[in-house]
Design a protein around this motif. Structure first.
Motif, short mmCIF file in Angstrom:
data_model
loop_
_atom_site.label_atom_id
_atom_site.label_comp_id
_atom_site.label_asym_id
_atom_site.label_seq_id
_atom_site.Cartn_x
_atom_site.Cartn_y
_atom_site.Cartn_z
N ARG A 1 -10.47 -3.29 1.14
CA ARG A 1 -9.31 -4.21 0.60
C ARG A 1 -7.92 -4.35 1.38
O ARG A 1 -7.23 -4.89 -0.08
CB ARG A 1 -10.02 -5.05 -1.00
CG ARG A 1 -11.51 -4.96 -1.33
CD ARG A 1 -11.10 -5.97 -3.22
NE ARG A 1 -10.62 -7.30 -2.35
CZ ARG A 1 -11.07 -7.83 -3.28
NH1 ARG A 1 -11.80 -7.87 -4.52
NH2 ARG A 1 -10.59 -9.22 -3.71
N GLU B 1 -5.82 -6.83 2.52
CA GLU B 1 -5.94 -8.25 0.75
C GLU B 1 -4.64 -8.89 0.62
O GLU B 1 -4.52 -7.76 -0.74
CB GLU B 1 -7.03 -8.38 0.89
CG GLU B 1 -8.78 -8.66 1.42
CD GLU B 1 -9.34 -8.27 0.08
OE1 GLU B 1 -9.78 -9.07 -0.74
OE2 GLU B 1 -10.65 -8.50 0.68
N MET C 1 -3.20 -10.23 -1.79
CA MET C 1 -2.70 -11.04 -2.09
C MET C 1 -3.17 -10.02 -3.59
O MET C 1 -3.04 -10.26 -4.54
CB MET C 1 -3.43 -12.18 -2.73
CG MET C 1 -3.32 -12.79 -3.97
SD MET C 1 -3.41 -14.90 -3.61
CE MET C 1 -2.95 -15.40 -2.40
N TRP C 2 -4.57 -9.89 -3.29
CA TRP C 2 -5.04 -8.78 -3.83
C TRP C 2 -4.43 -7.22 -4.81
O TRP C 2 -4.45 -7.06 -5.45
CB TRP C 2 -6.68 -8.47 -3.39
CG TRP C 2 -7.57 -7.07 -4.44
CD1 TRP C 2 -7.56 -7.64 -5.84
CD2 TRP C 2 -7.57 -5.95 -4.33
NE1 TRP C 2 -8.97 -6.65 -6.00
CE2 TRP C 2 -8.54 -5.77 -5.46
CE3 TRP C 2 -7.17 -5.39 -3.86
CZ2 TRP C 2 -8.60 -4.16 -5.40
CZ3 TRP C 2 -7.84 -3.91 -3.89
CH2 TRP C 2 -8.19 -2.98 -5.22
N ASN D 1 -1.20 -7.13 -4.50
CA ASN D 1 -0.45 -7.23 -5.37
C ASN D 1 -0.35 -7.16 -6.68
O ASN D 1 0.14 -6.82 -7.40
CB ASN D 1 0.36 -8.33 -4.89
CG ASN D 1 1.26 -7.91 -3.39
OD1 ASN D 1 1.64 -7.39 -3.04
ND2 ASN D 1 1.26 -9.17 -1.95
N GLU D 2 -1.70 -8.53 -7.11
CA GLU D 2 -1.90 -8.04 -8.22
C GLU D 2 -2.81 -6.89 -8.95
O GLU D 2 -2.35 -6.28 -9.92
CB GLU D 2 -3.61 -9.52 -8.04
CG GLU D 2 -3.32 -10.53 -8.11
CD GLU D 2 -4.97 -10.90 -7.33
OE1 GLU D 2 -5.53 -10.96 -7.99
OE2 GLU D 2 -4.26 -12.50 -7.47
N GLN D 3 -3.38 -6.29 -8.28
CA GLN D 3 -3.97 -4.61 -8.79
C GLN D 3 -1.92 -4.39 -9.54
O GLN D 3 -1.90 -3.41 -10.12
CB GLN D 3 -3.82 -3.65 -7.61
CG GLN D 3 -5.43 -4.48 -7.20
CD GLN D 3 -6.22 -4.22 -7.95
OE1 GLN D 3 -6.59 -3.89 -9.37
NE2 GLN D 3 -6.94 -5.93 -8.77
N ALA E 1 1.01 -5.07 -9.93
CA ALA E 1 1.08 -5.25 -11.30
C ALA E 1 0.28 -5.35 -12.10
O ALA E 1 0.95 -5.95 -13.42
CB ALA E 1 1.65 -7.36 -11.26
N SER E 2 -0.73 -4.51 -12.30
CA SER E 2 -1.63 -4.90 -13.76
C SER E 2 -0.67 -3.97 -14.55
O SER E 2 -0.26 -2.31 -14.17
CB SER E 2 -2.54 -4.13 -13.18
OG SER E 2 -3.81 -3.90 -14.31
N GLU E 3 -1.06 -4.38 -15.54
CA GLU E 3 -0.06 -2.89 -17.08
C GLU E 3 -1.13 -1.63 -16.68
O GLU E 3 -0.50 -0.62 -17.48
CB GLU E 3 -0.53 -3.98 -17.76
CG GLU E 3 -2.13 -3.60 -19.00
CD GLU E 3 -2.36 -4.44 -19.91
OE1 GLU E 3 -1.59 -3.47 -20.64
OE2 GLU E 3 -3.62 -5.25 -20.28
N SER F 1 4.02 0.06 -14.19
CA SER F 1 4.05 -0.83 -13.26
C SER F 1 5.76 -1.44 -14.11
O SER F 1 6.36 -1.71 -13.12
CB SER F 1 3.45 -2.42 -13.16
OG SER F 1 3.23 -3.17 -14.91
N SER G 1 -1.17 -1.51 3.11
CA SER G 1 -1.10 -1.16 2.01
C SER G 1 -0.54 0.57 2.45
O SER G 1 -1.18 1.48 1.86
CB SER G 1 -1.79 -1.29 1.16
OG SER G 1 -1.66 -1.25 -0.25
#
Length: 323
Positions: A25, A28, A30-31, A33-35, A37-39, A66, A157
């Motif tokens: 992954r 990916e 978007m994925w 970036n979501e990780q 930004a996670s708390e 983060s 990444s």
């Protein structure tokens, strides 16, 4: 991920027991970036010297969450390392020495290198530090395409580097140099050597890099012959160790010598000697023999040999000397 229980691995090894790298992954965006930004996301810092930051009151890594990352280093691109206990782990490479010093003060942290703190850290954190250090070293050393000389840009990444020249466009992957390290045995004695710059009394197992067109077993035989003149027959795999100092994989072996004849050939060693278990016991006791640092697979190879030959525990011998 489910935890796997295995015997104690070498220092920096065993990372697969706690980390899912989720390599499939990395592309990916978007994925990833979501990780980030996670708390639950945590960021490991690597300074210009390859050191990391430690908590001020304990020998543990000082991760950024983060929010801290955004506040202190929001302009710095992170590399995704994977998921540890389902929680995202990233690294941030700080290339400016002053910025690194300012962060140390802002965090109230202290810094340490892999050799200095590798054995102080919990095993999982030591492995994560080694992983991050190795990846950052490759990123810093791989700035231009070796085929056409054009600048490279990090993708996936931080795990690949792509040439920016459209006519070339080659993809480059992190480099790891394979090296063999071996404890050679002959009729109840083991072969150890020392280099001129080492502390007095320090001896280690023999080691060297693998050459093109060479199997690992052949590399063992060649290195032992070149360094000591000793001819080796049987060669058996023992274990391996990531060694990002800066970018090696140490592959450990045990081997049987055909004779004890020593002839230093390539002058890499100042001395090579055969040691019996009793020689080692007496040498550690009187201070005339120093094994390799426990950080290294060399120490583990000697530990294994002493246990197999004489039922001795190297850790206990060293501890008795210190007491």
């Amino acid at each position: 991920m489910d935890r796997i229980t295995l015997p104690r691995p070498n220092t920096f090894a065993g990372l697969s027991l706690i980390l899912d790298r989720v390599a499939e992954r990395r592309d990916e965006g978007m994925w990833v970036n979501e990780q980030g930004a996670s708390e639950h996301a945590r960021y490991l810092l690597i300074d210009p010297l390859g050191q990391t930051y430690l908590s001020p009151d304990s020998d543990t890594l000082r991760w950024l969450d983060s929010a801290e990352r955004e506040r202190l280093l929001g302009d710095l691109k992170a590399s995704f390392m994977g998921l540890a206990d389902e929680q995202p782990r990233f690294l941030l490479a700080i290339d400016d020495a002053q910025r690194a010093a300012d962060l140390e003060q802002a965090l109230g942290a202290r810094r340490g290198g892999l050799r200095d703190i590798g054995l102080l850290l919990p095993a999982d954190e030591a492995g994560l530090f080694a992983y991050a250090k190795g990846l950052v070293h490759w990123q810093r050393e791989t700035r231009h395409c070796p085929y056409c000389g054009s600048p490279l840009v990090l993708v996936a990444s931080g795990h690949r580097a792509q040439c920016t020249n459209a006519e070339c466009g080659r993809m480059h992957f992190p480099r790891t140099d394979a090296a063999v390290i071996v404890i050679v045995e002959h009729q109840g004695a083991c072969l150890l050597g020392r280099q001129a710059g080492w502390p007095k009394g320090r001896y280690s197992t023999l080691a060297g890099f693998v050459e093109p067109g060479e199997s690992l077993e052949d590399a063992v035989r060649r290195e032992v012959a070149e360094e000591s003149g000793v001819l080796v027959g049987e060669v058996h795999y023992h274990s391996s160790q990531p060694w990002p100092l800066p970018q090696s994989l140490m592959v450990g072996f045990t081997a049987k010598a055909l004779s004890r004849t020593i002839r230093l050939r390539d002058q890499e060693l100042e001395e090579a000697r055969w040691f019996t278990p009793q020689d080692i016991v007496e040498g550690i006791a009187d201070g005339s023999f120093l094994p390799s640092l426990p950080l290294s697979v060399s120490y583990r190879l000697l530990e294994h040999w002493l246990r197999q030959q004489a039922g001795l525990e190297l850790d206990e011998l060293v501890a008795q000397r210190k007491s």
